[in-house]
Write a protein that holds these residues in place. Structure first.
Motif, PDB file in Angstrom:
ATOM      1  N   LYS A 321       0.832  -1.210   0.000  1.00 16.17           N
ATOM      2  CA  LYS A 321       0.000   0.000   0.000  1.00 16.17           C
ATOM      3  C   LYS A 321       0.862   1.254   0.000  1.00 16.17           C
ATOM      4  O   LYS A 321       0.545   2.250  -0.663  1.00 16.17           O
ATOM      5  CB  LYS A 321      -0.929  -0.009   1.220  1.00 16.17           C
ATOM      6  N   LYS A 322       1.962   1.226   0.743  1.00 11.50           N
ATOM      7  CA  LYS A 322       2.879   2.379   0.760  1.00 11.50           C
ATOM      8  C   LYS A 322       3.508   2.589  -0.611  1.00 11.50           C
ATOM      9  O   LYS A 322       3.649   3.729  -1.079  1.00 11.50           O
ATOM     10  CB  LYS A 322       3.965   2.162   1.813  1.00 11.50           C
ATOM     11  N   MET A 323       3.859   1.494  -1.250  1.00  8.26           N
ATOM     12  CA  MET A 323       4.431   1.572  -2.599  1.00  8.26           C
ATOM     13  C   MET A 323       3.445   2.223  -3.558  1.00  8.26           C
ATOM     14  O   MET A 323       3.817   3.086  -4.367  1.00  8.26           O
ATOM     15  CB  MET A 323       4.788   0.159  -3.077  1.00  8.26           C
ATOM     16  N   MET A 324       2.187   1.834  -3.475  1.00 11.75           N
ATOM     17  CA  MET A 324       1.167   2.428  -4.336  1.00 11.75           C
ATOM     18  C   MET A 324       0.973   3.907  -4.017  1.00 11.75           C
ATOM     19  O   MET A 324       0.827   4.741  -4.916  1.00 11.75           O
ATOM     20  CB  MET A 324      -0.157   1.685  -4.163  1.00 11.75           C
ATOM     21  N   ALA A 325       1.014   4.242  -2.714  1.00 11.73           N
ATOM     22  CA  ALA A 325       0.846   5.641  -2.306  1.00 11.73           C
ATOM     23  C   ALA A 325       2.002   6.500  -2.777  1.00 11.73           C
ATOM     24  O   ALA A 325       1.827   7.703  -3.054  1.00 11.73           O
ATOM     25  CB  ALA A 325       0.716   5.720  -0.787  1.00 11.73           C
ATOM     26  N   ASP A 326       3.198   5.894  -2.896  1.00 11.65           N
ATOM     27  CA  ASP A 326       4.375   6.639  -3.362  1.00 11.65           C
ATOM     28  C   ASP A 326       4.414   6.776  -4.882  1.00 11.65           C
ATOM     29  O   ASP A 326       5.362   7.357  -5.429  1.00 11.65           O
ATOM     30  CB  ASP A 326       5.659   5.954  -2.874  1.00 11.65           C
ATOM     31  N   GLY A 327       3.420   6.220  -5.553  1.00 13.93           N
ATOM     32  CA  GLY A 327       3.328   6.369  -7.000  1.00 13.93           C
ATOM     33  C   GLY A 327       4.220   5.454  -7.799  1.00 13.93           C
ATOM     34  O   GLY A 327       4.475   5.711  -8.981  1.00 13.93           O
ATOM     35  N   ILE A 328       4.718   4.358  -7.192  1.00 10.39           N
ATOM     36  CA  ILE A 328       5.550   3.391  -7.917  1.00 10.39           C
ATOM     37  C   ILE A 328       4.644   2.516  -8.769  1.00 10.39           C
ATOM     38  O   ILE A 328       3.645   1.985  -8.282  1.00 10.39           O
ATOM     39  CB  ILE A 328       6.368   2.511  -6.950  1.00 10.39           C
ATOM     40  N   GLN A 329       4.984   2.374 -10.044  1.00  8.99           N
ATOM     41  CA  GLN A 329       4.170   1.573 -10.960  1.00  8.99           C
ATOM     42  C   GLN A 329       4.337   0.087 -10.653  1.00  8.99           C
ATOM     43  O   GLN A 329       5.449  -0.444 -10.661  1.00  8.99           O
ATOM     44  CB  GLN A 329       4.585   1.860 -12.408  1.00  8.99           C
TER      45      GLN A 329
END
Length: 804
Positions: A321-329
């Motif tokens: 979820k953090k990865m998605m929030a950081d905008g990582i594809q």
């Protein structure tokens, strides 16, 4: 598309014109032209097409330097149609132009097309270059095409590049990727000189082929040869450290990376995260991850997967979820890691969110992602959604079939698992070892010996009967089908045994009530090279409990930490309570619970309540039941057990109170049933049922049977019944499902045949007592598998020794 640009489209030709090997004249100033610089900065085909009209408009597409650049760009980005159009428009083709298009074919076309273009080059008189061979060898390795690889290798030698370090490094890589590491090593040893790239190739080759010790050995040798490891060496060596299970060597490589300044490189740090995760040092892996100034998607994937594989699915999902929030594809690997975490947590809501994400990001046709989706829904107990995914897959791999079969098995859909297993063969999909280890446990649930022998024969025909995982599953299957003797024969015949193999056999003995045999086998295991794990000790403790071996069980429980360094978990504590409780040592069991270093859970209090029911201890039964009602208020089985304890003590008001409580909560007792297999058909009986075609014969035989066992001492146990006359009590007890199934077996089998039935609940006191007498008067062995164990009734005795 370039077809709309007539200067290129008109010149497109299917045949290759003769090249001019001397480059045509071009002005160096064109290299600094703004349009050339813009092309040089293009990162994908979209950007190339964006600037292409300006190139054509200015007539620059007729300049050789621009033509060469366009062929190289289109080839790099996989747009071979447009690369070929540009290539065909060039009148005086240089070798460089041919090599650029060959590189594109090698990377993005089929291997046949790439080799065909290479041959056409040769026929056109293009002089072979080292990189032409390296492109093709890489393509062969990536596709594991050994035949083509050897063909290219022979042409490389014939072209005089057999001593070229770059060419031979590509040969080493190709053989390693084709799983011919011995040939790769021979090629490496024949090289007259080796640079660091060549050494890295053989290190990586050994690591990729599961030969971690050899990989690390080559790292040492390259340093003795005067080379200093670089970041590529470390990235190749770190997976080997994980594979040889050496955290110490991994830390040494980490220290070297820090000293050399490589730890700041993304690929090295990511490899460190992966290595620490695989060695179980997840906290160290997270420290490395958090210290990375730059992270790519592979770094995130490694950390997410690390948490998942180390049993912390919750943190894996949090990091996703953090990865998605950081905008990582997200990549396919990211999605699969998230789905794995959702499945392990049984988090259907989050799993559906990931499903929506994979649809939005274009992975709805990715077979590997869809396989992970099937597994996630299966683990979340939504087998219907897993079925939808499976049925709508445009292409199914063998893994897809395996995932769906396993999903059915895990959700007690045994018949569906077998149906799909048969269907895959009708569709010419050949099962593999993973298919078999999914189907075999499903058969263990139905506990039919004929089915066990059938799947065993199938494994032999499939030539997988030497596979350690399949053989382990078969040992477990035969034990769960009541034939512990066949299970032991298979066990003894195995040339290699995994810890799970020992566990399966020990557990088999335990569930059949052969505690001493389980202990003997455990002692034999201790003398072998296989080390016990926590599951081994759990199986031993369970075996002691089922056979009343209290002192032995206490000794092995103490040895867990002293001899093996295992911290007992909830299941181990539950086994100890069960062991003491079955033996009638209820006060000691309760005292044991009070002194537990962890908060007692359902398995602990459940074992205590079961023991109180056996030994009719109302006070402790009430205490255990109260804890269970708090921990799992919606489980009706515990209420039924407490009611039975009250009934055995003739506390009928309390029985009524518990039943009223169940009614208010909407809780119901699980209906009991017994089943028996006869001529490949399973016959199921419920208490008092009369819907079987042979009901009249069954009840007639049962009535005669009850008279026969009464004559030798059987007295019905009617403690759990009240408010009815004694003759009615006997009638109710006499029509229990176990007795109906046994009567059916006696009618339909020849004298001397073993009768085997399965009960979905625990065998009741009266049926247990009656079955001992039935085995005595009929001379039959009767095997009953209930929800907890096997009971072997023979000549008036039971294998449980009444520790059931």
């Amino acid at each position: 598309m370039l077809s709309t640009l007539s200067p290129f489209a008109a010149a497109a030709a299917p045949t290759l014109p003769n090249p001019s090997h001397s480059p045509p004249h071009f002005s160096p100033r064109l290299l600094s032209h703004p349009s050339y610089i813009l092309l040089d900065l293009c990162a994908d085909r979209r950007e190339v097409r964006l600037f292409l009209p300006q190139v054509v408009k200015r007539g620059l597409h007729l300049e050789h330097v621009f033509q060469t650049k366009l062929v190289a760009l289109f080839s790099r980005f996989g747009d071979l149609h447009d690369a070929t159009l540009v290539f065909g428009s060039v009148e005086d083709k240089t070798d460089e132009l041919y090599h650029s298009l060959l590189r594109g074919h090698a990377k993005h076309s089929s291997l046949d097309d790439a080799v065909a273009f290479f041959r056409a080059m040769r026929r056109s008189g293009v002089r072979p270059a080292v990189h032409s061979f390296t492109y093709l060898l890489k393509a062969c390795g990536d596709r594991s095409d050994l035949r083509r690889g050897r063909e290219i290798h022979s042409q490389l030698i014939a072209s005089g590049f057999g001593s070229n370090v770059f060419a031979m490094t590509a040969v080493v890589n190709m053989y390693a990727k084709c799983r011919r590491i011995e040939e790769a090593r021979r090629m490496f040893d024949r090289m007259p000189e080796r640079d660091l790239v060549a050494w890295n190739a053989i290190v990586s080759g050994y690591a990729q082929n599961g030969m971690a010790e050899k990989a690390l050995e080559m790292v040492i040798r390259l340093q003795k040869d005067g080379h200093k490891p670089d970041s590529i060496t470390l990235v190749s060596a770190l997976p080997a450290c994980a594979n040889v299970r050496s955290l110490k060597i991994g830390k040494t490589v980490h220290a070297f990376a820090m000293k050399a300044g490589f730890d700041s490189l993304v690929n090295v740090s990511t490899a460190l995260v992966d290595m620490y995760s695989k060695r179980g040092a997840i906290k160290t892996a997270r420290l490395v991850f958090d210290s990375m100034r730059l992270k790519n998607v592979v770094s995130w994937n490694s950390m997410i997967d690390g948490y998942g594989q180390n049993g912390d699915a919750e943190e894996a999902l949090r990091l996703f979820k953090k990865m998605m929030a950081d905008g990582i594809q997200a990549t396919d690997v990211t999605i699969m890691g998230a789905l794995y975490a959702c499945g392990e947590l049984g988090d259907l809501e989050e799993g559906r969110h990931v499903h929506e994400l994979l649809t939005r990001t274009g992975f709805e046709s990715d077979v590997s992602v869809l396989n992970a989706l099937i597994t996630m829904y299966s683990k979340c107990k939504r087998i219907d959604l897993a079925e939808d995914v499976f049925e709508n897959m445009p292409v199914k791999s063998l893994v897809s079939w395996n995932a769906m079969i396993l999903g059915y098995a895990q959700n007690d859909r045994v018949e569906d698992a077998l149906r799909l297993f048969n269907k895959m063969q009708w569709e010419n999909v050949k099962p593999d070892s993973f298919t078999m280890v999914s189907v075999i446990p499903a058969l263990a649930d139905i506990s039919v010996l004929k089915q066990a022998k059938w799947i065993h024969g199938f494994a032999i025909r499939l030539c997988t009967d030497k596979n350690i995982y399949i053989m382990t599953a078969l040992v477990d299957l035969y034990a769960k089908c009541g034939s512990v003797r066949i299970a032991r024969r298979l066990f003894d015949a195995m040339e290699e045994r995994h810890v799970t193999t020992w566990n399966a056999m020990i557990d088999g003995y335990g569930t059949h009530g052969f505690g001493k045999s389980a202990i003997d086998l455990f002692e034999q295991m201790k003398r072998s090279s296989v080390k016990p794990n926590d599951i081994t000790l759990l199986s031993v403790l369970s075996a002691c409990g089922h056979s009343g071996l209290v002192q032995e069980g206490k000794k092995y429980f103490a040895s867990m930490k002293e001899d093996y360094g295992f911290e007992p978990n909830m299941d181990h504590y539950g086994c100890m309570v069960d062991l003491l409780g079955r033996a009638g040592r209820l006060d000691e069991a309760w005292d044991f619970i009070q002194k537990m270093p962890i908060r007692p859970g359902i398995s602990v209090y459940g074992a205590m309540l079961g023991a109180c029911k056996i030994h009719k201890n109302v006070k402790l039964g009430e205490e255990a039941a109260q804890r269970l009602f708090e921990l799992e208020p919606d489980e009706g089985g515990y209420h039924v057990l407490l009611a039975n304890i009250y009934a055995a003590a003739s506390m009928w008001e309390d029985v009524a109170r518990v039943r009223t409580m169940m009614e208010k909560k909407g809780l119901q007792k699980t209906p009991g049933y017994s089943s028996i297999d006869l001529k490949n058909e399973i016959h199921t009986f419920h208490s008092g049922s009369t819907d079987h075609p042979q009901s009249q014969k069954i009840y007639t035989r049962l009535a005669r049977l009850i008279d026969e066992i009464k004559a030798v001492g059987y007295m019905p146990d009617s403690d759990s019944l009240h408010d009815v006359e004694e003759d009615v009590k006997e009638q109710l007890l006499g029509t229990h499902s176990e007795k109906l199934a046994i009567a059916f077996g006696l009618i339909n089998t020849t004298p001397g045949t073993t009768i085997q039935i399965r009960k979905n609940l625990r065998v009741c006191n009266d049926c247990h007592k009656a079955t001992k007498f039935i085995s005595q008067v009929t001379g039959r062995e009767i095997i009953v598998r209930d929800m907890q164990r096997f009971h072997h009734f023979n000549n008036g005795q039971c294998s449980c020794g009444d520790y059931w």
